[in-house]
Design a protein around this motif. Structure first.
Motif, short mmCIF file in Angstrom:
data_model
loop_
_atom_site.label_atom_id
_atom_site.label_comp_id
_atom_site.label_asym_id
_atom_site.label_seq_id
_atom_site.Cartn_x
_atom_site.Cartn_y
_atom_site.Cartn_z
N THR A 186 19.59 19.18 12.42
CA THR A 186 19.66 19.28 13.89
C THR A 186 20.86 18.47 14.34
O THR A 186 20.96 17.28 14.04
CB THR A 186 18.39 18.72 14.55
OG1 THR A 186 17.27 19.51 14.23
CG2 THR A 186 18.57 18.67 16.07
N CYS A 215 15.77 16.59 7.92
CA CYS A 215 14.43 16.37 7.39
C CYS A 215 14.46 16.75 5.92
O CYS A 215 15.16 17.71 5.53
CB CYS A 215 13.44 17.23 8.16
SG CYS A 215 11.77 17.20 7.50
N TRP A 227 13.04 11.53 7.36
CA TRP A 227 14.05 11.80 8.37
C TRP A 227 15.29 10.97 8.04
O TRP A 227 15.19 9.75 7.85
CB TRP A 227 13.58 11.45 9.77
CG TRP A 227 12.77 12.51 10.43
CD1 TRP A 227 11.43 12.51 10.69
CD2 TRP A 227 13.27 13.75 10.96
NE1 TRP A 227 11.06 13.66 11.31
CE2 TRP A 227 12.17 14.45 11.49
CE3 TRP A 227 14.53 14.34 11.03
CZ2 TRP A 227 12.29 15.69 12.10
CZ3 TRP A 227 14.66 15.57 11.62
CH2 TRP A 227 13.54 16.24 12.16
N THR A 247 11.79 24.02 8.02
CA THR A 247 12.51 24.37 9.24
C THR A 247 12.59 23.16 10.14
O THR A 247 11.73 22.28 10.12
CB THR A 247 11.82 25.52 9.98
OG1 THR A 247 10.46 25.16 10.26
CG2 THR A 247 11.83 26.79 9.15
N GLN A 248 13.66 23.13 10.91
CA GLN A 248 13.86 22.06 11.88
C GLN A 248 14.13 22.69 13.25
O GLN A 248 14.81 23.71 13.34
CB GLN A 248 15.05 21.18 11.49
CG GLN A 248 14.82 20.36 10.24
CD GLN A 248 15.97 19.42 9.94
OE1 GLN A 248 16.50 19.40 8.85
NE2 GLN A 248 16.35 18.61 10.92
N SER A 249 13.58 22.04 14.27
CA SER A 249 13.85 22.53 15.61
C SER A 249 13.97 21.37 16.58
O SER A 249 13.29 20.35 16.42
CB SER A 249 12.72 23.48 16.07
OG SER A 249 11.47 22.81 16.04
N LEU A 290 12.45 15.67 17.80
CA LEU A 290 12.87 16.65 16.81
C LEU A 290 11.69 16.96 15.90
O LEU A 290 10.92 16.07 15.54
CB LEU A 290 14.05 16.11 15.99
CG LEU A 290 15.24 15.55 16.75
CD1 LEU A 290 16.34 15.12 15.78
CD2 LEU A 290 15.77 16.55 17.76
N ARG A 291 11.59 18.23 15.51
CA ARG A 291 10.45 18.65 14.72
C ARG A 291 10.89 19.15 13.35
O ARG A 291 11.89 19.86 13.22
CB ARG A 291 9.68 19.76 15.42
CG ARG A 291 8.45 20.27 14.65
CD ARG A 291 7.74 21.35 15.44
NE ARG A 291 6.53 21.82 14.76
CZ ARG A 291 6.36 23.05 14.30
NH1 ARG A 291 7.33 23.94 14.43
NH2 ARG A 291 5.22 23.39 13.72
N CYS A 292 10.12 18.77 12.35
CA CYS A 292 10.30 19.28 10.99
C CYS A 292 8.99 19.92 10.55
O CYS A 292 7.93 19.30 10.68
CB CYS A 292 10.67 18.14 10.05
SG CYS A 292 10.84 18.64 8.32
N ARG A 326 17.85 23.32 16.52
CA ARG A 326 18.99 23.19 15.63
C ARG A 326 20.15 22.47 16.30
O ARG A 326 20.94 21.81 15.65
CB ARG A 326 19.44 24.57 15.16
CG ARG A 326 18.45 25.30 14.27
CD ARG A 326 18.26 24.58 12.92
NE ARG A 326 19.51 24.21 12.30
CZ ARG A 326 20.28 25.02 11.60
NH1 ARG A 326 19.93 26.28 11.43
NH2 ARG A 326 21.42 24.57 11.06
N GLY A 381 15.97 20.35 5.07
CA GLY A 381 16.06 21.36 6.11
C GLY A 381 17.50 21.60 6.50
O GLY A 381 18.41 20.94 5.99
#
Lengths: 112, 113
Positions: free
Chosen positions: B108, B91, B34, B5-7, B21-23, B9, B105
């Motif tokens: 984003t 990611c 990345w 998941t990535q956040s 950005l988070r993976c 989006r 993922g």
């Protein structure tokens, strides 16, 4: 520097037609991978070819790795709208197995 | 589907602001990557990680930093966002073996105004 060049960059054809897209390099690759990417999503692996001259089939998709392992092709028979997407080829760098070099992709649109 | 998941989006930010950005993965894969994707350029590697606290630069690392404090999380930070960093960021994870598959993922979409 290893590079992967994909052609054509863009292809729009009618449903039922056949097509071939290419992934070429001046460098030898130990393997090549083909991914398909649909809009709004990440790429998904279709196939990995490892041996020079290898042919792999995935339903209506046929993948070939060149004898010299410098190029690959993807042939689609009787294309369908569901084949629409961005097709990317990728190969491992000379330095490592865990980094990939990517082609810029072929954007394929199949019109119903 | 690989558990990646990535956040967020989607994000819109202004020039000069920091962005992270988070993976997150649930697969316990060793390698995380990345990438940024821009029309005509395909996927370009920004940074990658080969273990907790083990990271290295990719081909387009200027202006980006990363951190990996846990196996499952890989953060990408734009220290001071610029308009040239407007892109879609992906990611990916892999086991790191020969001819290994990379699992991606959902991406984003970042817009820097």
């Amino acid at each position: 520097t290893q590079l992967l060049e994909q052609s054509p960059q863009f292809l729009s054809i009618q449903e039922g037609e056949n097509l071939t897209v290419y992934c070429n390099s001046s460098s030898v690759f130990s393997s090549l991978q083909w991914y398909r990417q649909e809009p709004g999503e990440g790429p998904v692996l279709l196939v990995t070819v490892v041996t020079g001259g290898e042919v792999k089939k995935l339903k209506r998709l046929t993948f070939q790795f060149g004898d010299a392992r410098k190029d690959s092709s993807l042939h689609i028979t009787a294309a369908q709208p569901g084949d629409t997407g961005l097709y990317l080829c990728a190969g491992p760098t000379e330095d490592s197995n865990y980094q990939l070099i990517w082609g810029a992709g072929t954007k394929l649109i199949i019109k119903p | 589907d690989a558990g990646i998941t990535q956040s967020p989006r989607h994000k819109v930010t202004e020039t000069g602001t920091p962005v992270t950005l988070r993976c997150h993965q649930t697969e316990n894969h060793r390698y995380m990557y990345w990438y940024r994707q821009d029309p005509g350029h395909g996927l370009r590697l920004i940074h990658y990680s080969y273990g907790v606290k083990d990271t290295d630069k990719g081909e387009v690392s200027d202006g980006y930093s990363v951190s990996r404090s846990k196996t499952e999380d890989f953060l990408l930070t734009l220290e001071s966002a610029t308009s040239s960093q407007t892109s879609v960021y992906f990611c990916a994870i892999s086991l790191g073996t020969h001819a290994d598959t990379q699992y991606f993922g959902p991406g984003t979409r970042l817009t820097v105004l």
